[in-house]
Design a protein around this motif. Structure first.
Motif, PDB file in Angstrom:
ATOM      1  N   MET A   1       0.849  -1.189   0.000  1.00  0.00           N
ATOM      2  CA  MET A   1       0.000   0.000   0.000  1.00  0.00           C
ATOM      3  C   MET A   1       0.889   1.245   0.000  1.00  0.00           C
ATOM      4  O   MET A   1       1.933   1.256   0.666  1.00  0.00           O
ATOM      5  CB  MET A   1      -0.898  -0.018   1.236  1.00  0.00           C
ATOM      6  N   ILE A   2       0.472   2.258  -0.743  1.00  0.00           N
ATOM      7  CA  ILE A   2       1.323   3.433  -0.900  1.00  0.00           C
ATOM      8  C   ILE A   2       0.450   4.692  -0.906  1.00  0.00           C
ATOM      9  O   ILE A   2      -0.671   4.662  -1.425  1.00  0.00           O
ATOM     10  CB  ILE A   2       2.165   3.268  -2.195  1.00  0.00           C
ATOM     11  N   ALA A   3       0.946   5.750  -0.273  1.00  0.00           N
ATOM     12  CA  ALA A   3       0.154   6.989  -0.191  1.00  0.00           C
ATOM     13  C   ALA A   3       1.103   8.173  -0.049  1.00  0.00           C
ATOM     14  O   ALA A   3       2.315   7.996   0.168  1.00  0.00           O
ATOM     15  CB  ALA A   3      -0.786   6.932   1.015  1.00  0.00           C
ATOM     16  N   LEU A   4       0.548   9.364  -0.183  1.00  0.00           N
ATOM     17  CA  LEU A   4       1.358  10.575  -0.061  1.00  0.00           C
ATOM     18  C   LEU A   4       0.914  11.345   1.186  1.00  0.00           C
ATOM     19  O   LEU A   4      -0.287  11.582   1.377  1.00  0.00           O
ATOM     20  CB  LEU A   4       1.170  11.456  -1.300  1.00  0.00           C
ATOM     21  N   LEU A   5       1.888  11.690   2.024  1.00  0.00           N
ATOM     22  CA  LEU A   5       1.573  12.466   3.228  1.00  0.00           C
ATOM     23  C   LEU A   5       2.114  13.889   3.046  1.00  0.00           C
ATOM     24  O   LEU A   5       3.341  14.068   2.965  1.00  0.00           O
ATOM     25  CB  LEU A   5       2.240  11.816   4.448  1.00  0.00           C
ATOM     26  N   PRO A   6       1.247  14.896   2.976  1.00  0.00           N
ATOM     27  CA  PRO A   6       1.757  16.267   2.888  1.00  0.00           C
ATOM     28  C   PRO A   6       2.674  16.557   4.083  1.00  0.00           C
ATOM     29  O   PRO A   6       2.398  16.100   5.204  1.00  0.00           O
ATOM     30  CB  PRO A   6       0.487  17.127   2.921  1.00  0.00           C
ATOM     31  N   LYS A   7       3.761  17.304   3.837  1.00  0.00           N
ATOM     32  CA  LYS A   7       4.751  17.505   4.908  1.00  0.00           C
ATOM     33  C   LYS A   7       4.124  18.141   6.146  1.00  0.00           C
ATOM     34  O   LYS A   7       4.491  17.817   7.272  1.00  0.00           O
ATOM     35  CB  LYS A   7       5.901  18.374   4.387  1.00  0.00           C
ATOM     36  N   SER A   8       3.167  19.026   5.928  1.00  0.00           N
ATOM     37  CA  SER A   8       2.564  19.735   7.065  1.00  0.00           C
ATOM     38  C   SER A   8       1.732  18.795   7.952  1.00  0.00           C
ATOM     39  O   SER A   8       1.325  19.177   9.045  1.00  0.00           O
ATOM     40  CB  SER A   8       1.671  20.863   6.556  1.00  0.00           C
ATOM     41  N   ARG A   9       1.469  17.555   7.475  1.00  0.00           N
ATOM     42  CA  ARG A   9       0.643  16.641   8.282  1.00  0.00           C
ATOM     43  C   ARG A   9       1.463  15.578   9.023  1.00  0.00           C
ATOM     44  O   ARG A   9       0.893  14.726   9.700  1.00  0.00           O
ATOM     45  CB  ARG A   9      -0.391  15.946   7.380  1.00  0.00           C
ATOM     46  N   LEU A  10       2.788  15.603   8.843  1.00  0.00           N
ATOM     47  CA  LEU A  10       3.607  14.575   9.494  1.00  0.00           C
ATOM     48  C   LEU A  10       3.456  14.640  11.021  1.00  0.00           C
ATOM     49  O   LEU A  10       3.268  13.620  11.684  1.00  0.00           O
ATOM     50  CB  LEU A  10       5.086  14.745   9.082  1.00  0.00           C
ATOM     51  N   PHE A 160       5.706  13.343   1.688  1.00  0.00           N
ATOM     52  CA  PHE A 160       6.428  12.075   1.871  1.00  0.00           C
ATOM     53  C   PHE A 160       5.671  10.963   1.156  1.00  0.00           C
ATOM     54  O   PHE A 160       4.459  10.799   1.390  1.00  0.00           O
ATOM     55  CB  PHE A 160       6.525  11.721   3.353  1.00  0.00           C
ATOM     56  N   LEU A 161       6.384  10.222   0.329  1.00  0.00           N
ATOM     57  CA  LEU A 161       5.788   9.013  -0.225  1.00  0.00           C
ATOM     58  C   LEU A 161       5.900   7.953   0.867  1.00  0.00           C
ATOM     59  O   LEU A 161       6.995   7.699   1.389  1.00  0.00           O
ATOM     60  CB  LEU A 161       6.563   8.573  -1.469  1.00  0.00           C
ATOM     61  N   VAL A 162       4.792   7.374   1.268  1.00  0.00           N
ATOM     62  CA  VAL A 162       4.785   6.442   2.405  1.00  0.00           C
ATOM     63  C   VAL A 162       4.367   5.067   1.900  1.00  0.00           C
ATOM     64  O   VAL A 162       3.296   4.917   1.300  1.00  0.00           O
ATOM     65  CB  VAL A 162       3.816   6.920   3.513  1.00  0.00           C
ATOM     66  N   GLU A 163       5.239   4.078   2.139  1.00  0.00           N
ATOM     67  CA  GLU A 163       4.956   2.710   1.682  1.00  0.00           C
ATOM     68  C   GLU A 163       4.781   1.804   2.890  1.00  0.00           C
ATOM     69  O   GLU A 163       5.559   1.890   3.845  1.00  0.00           O
ATOM     70  CB  GLU A 163       6.115   2.205   0.825  1.00  0.00           C
ATOM     71  N   ALA A 164       3.757   0.964   2.832  1.00  0.00           N
ATOM     72  CA  ALA A 164       3.500   0.024   3.928  1.00  0.00           C
ATOM     73  C   ALA A 164       3.421  -1.376   3.346  1.00  0.00           C
ATOM     74  O   ALA A 164       2.750  -1.598   2.337  1.00  0.00           O
ATOM     75  CB  ALA A 164       2.183   0.369   4.611  1.00  0.00           C
ATOM     76  N   VAL A 165       4.133  -2.310   3.970  1.00  0.00           N
ATOM     77  CA  VAL A 165       4.023  -3.707   3.538  1.00  0.00           C
ATOM     78  C   VAL A 165       3.513  -4.592   4.672  1.00  0.00           C
ATOM     79  O   VAL A 165       2.827  -5.576   4.422  1.00  0.00           O
ATOM     80  CB  VAL A 165       5.373  -4.258   2.993  1.00  0.00           C
TER      81      VAL A 165
END
Ligand code: SF4
Ligand code: SF4
Length: 326
Positions: A1-10, A160-165
């Motif tokens: 699964m892959i998603a984008l997290l805007p930097k301001s939401r980290l 941030f490109l965020v990848e979860a396995v």
């Protein structure tokens, strides 16, 4: 699964996750980047901290248990580990954790380490700008992480490109889906381009074959004369893991585990002293351990090319040329 997290939401994501975990993350303290227990401080993600995140799996000093004597009988109290999320683990340090896992899982297993490890959720951060002294790409331990993380972050222009396995990583993305955006093909293409650039950055070429050859040919007594025996190189190394045990207090007290290092003359001291008598012999052993003994025992190198030892060493600019100064 892959998603984008805007930097301001980290920070919002980490704040939410702090309900379940103690968050360990890199922040800047007096100009030095350090992993700390995070509670909203500004994050410092540009450089890999000098003290590695393995400090939270194998602390420099820990109480293994307390012993209490009552009417001639002892009872023991063991501290309990807590769930931690370690954010910003670089690929080299992730590899170092695999090495420690193999060492501490071997018979007899180290329960304190394994308990902390079981409760640690690792969030890796790909390195886009390896530091000058890093040589992870020569040892195939970076700059891109490929396994062993719960989540993998790569910093792009837009976020941030965020990848979860792992199942836990996937559930974090799903449970917090309001913070994430859909990752587009162009984001994945940007990541590939950034990682290619990072891999191709000019960094010292230190293959294990070259280092092994240098270990065989080095003049260890000459190298040892320049070493100040401070132990700094081992205390910043994410793979070094030697320790000493001490009981503090009679009749009640604590059994302590404190980090130790084979570069100190008092290490494994016996009645006749340290079996490795000169600093040159001790240095030789340190390199042999990393490139011969640990690989024999674990199948992995005992060095991950993070370059921290070169950064802290007083004796020379670079620990890895293995040439004595004139
Ligand atoms: S030996 Fe030096 S370069 Fe290798 S992992 Fe340890 S600190 Fe990093
Ligand atoms: S950091 Fe340098 S001077 Fe200190 S023990 Fe290591 S090799 Fe010796």
């Amino acid at each position: 699964m892959i998603a984008l997290l805007p930097k301001s939401r980290l920070e919002s994501l980490l704040t939410r996750l702090s309900d379940r975990f103690e968050i360990i993350a890199p922040v800047s303290i007096e100009g030095e980047t350090c992993f700390v227990s995070w509670s909203g401080q500004p994050l410092a993600l540009t450089e890999n901290p000098l003290i590695p995140p393995t400090e939270f799996l194998l602390p420099n000093r820990e109480v293994l248990f307390k012993y209490i004597q009552e009417s001639g009988r002892y009872t023991f109290e063991q501290p309990t580990a807590k769930p931690r999320l370690i954010f910003g683990v670089r690929p080299c340090d992730l590899r170092a954790i695999f090495v420690l896992d193999r060492i501490f899982r071997a018979d007899p297993p180290d329960h304190q380490y394994l308990e902390r490890r079981k409760l640690a959720f690792l969030v890796a951060l790909n390195c886009l700008q390896p530091a000058e002294q890093c040589f992870c790409s020569s040892l195939d331990s970076g700059p891109e992480a490929s396994e062993g993380f719960g989540l993998l972050f790569t910093e792009l222009e837009d976020g941030f490109l965020v990848e979860a396995v792992s199942p836990e990583g996937i559930s974090i993305l799903k449970d917090n889906s309001d913070l994430f955006l859909k990752a587009e093909d162009e984001h994945e293409a940007e990541k590939r381009k950034l990682m290619k650039t990072a891999r191709e950055m000019k960094r010292p070429e230190r293959t294990q074959e070259r280092i092994k050859e240098a270990i065989k040919n080095a003049d260890w007594e000459a190298l040892g004369r320049h070493c100040l025996s401070c132990g700094g190189c081992t205390f910043v190394c994410p793979v070094c893991h030697c320790f000493n045990i001490q009981d503090l207090g009679v009749p009640d007290g604590e059994r302590l585990r404190c980090r130790d290092t084979c570069l100190l003359s008092g290490f494994t001291r016996m009645a006749g002293g340290n079996p490795r008598r000169t600093q040159g012999e001790r240095m030789h052993n340190w390199y042999m351990d990393k490139f011969f003994f640990i690989p024999e025992n674990t199948g992995l190198l005992g060095c991950v090319g993070c370059g921290r030892c070169s950064k802290v060493c007083f004796a020379g600019k670079d620990r890895w040329t293995l040439e004595a100064r004139k």
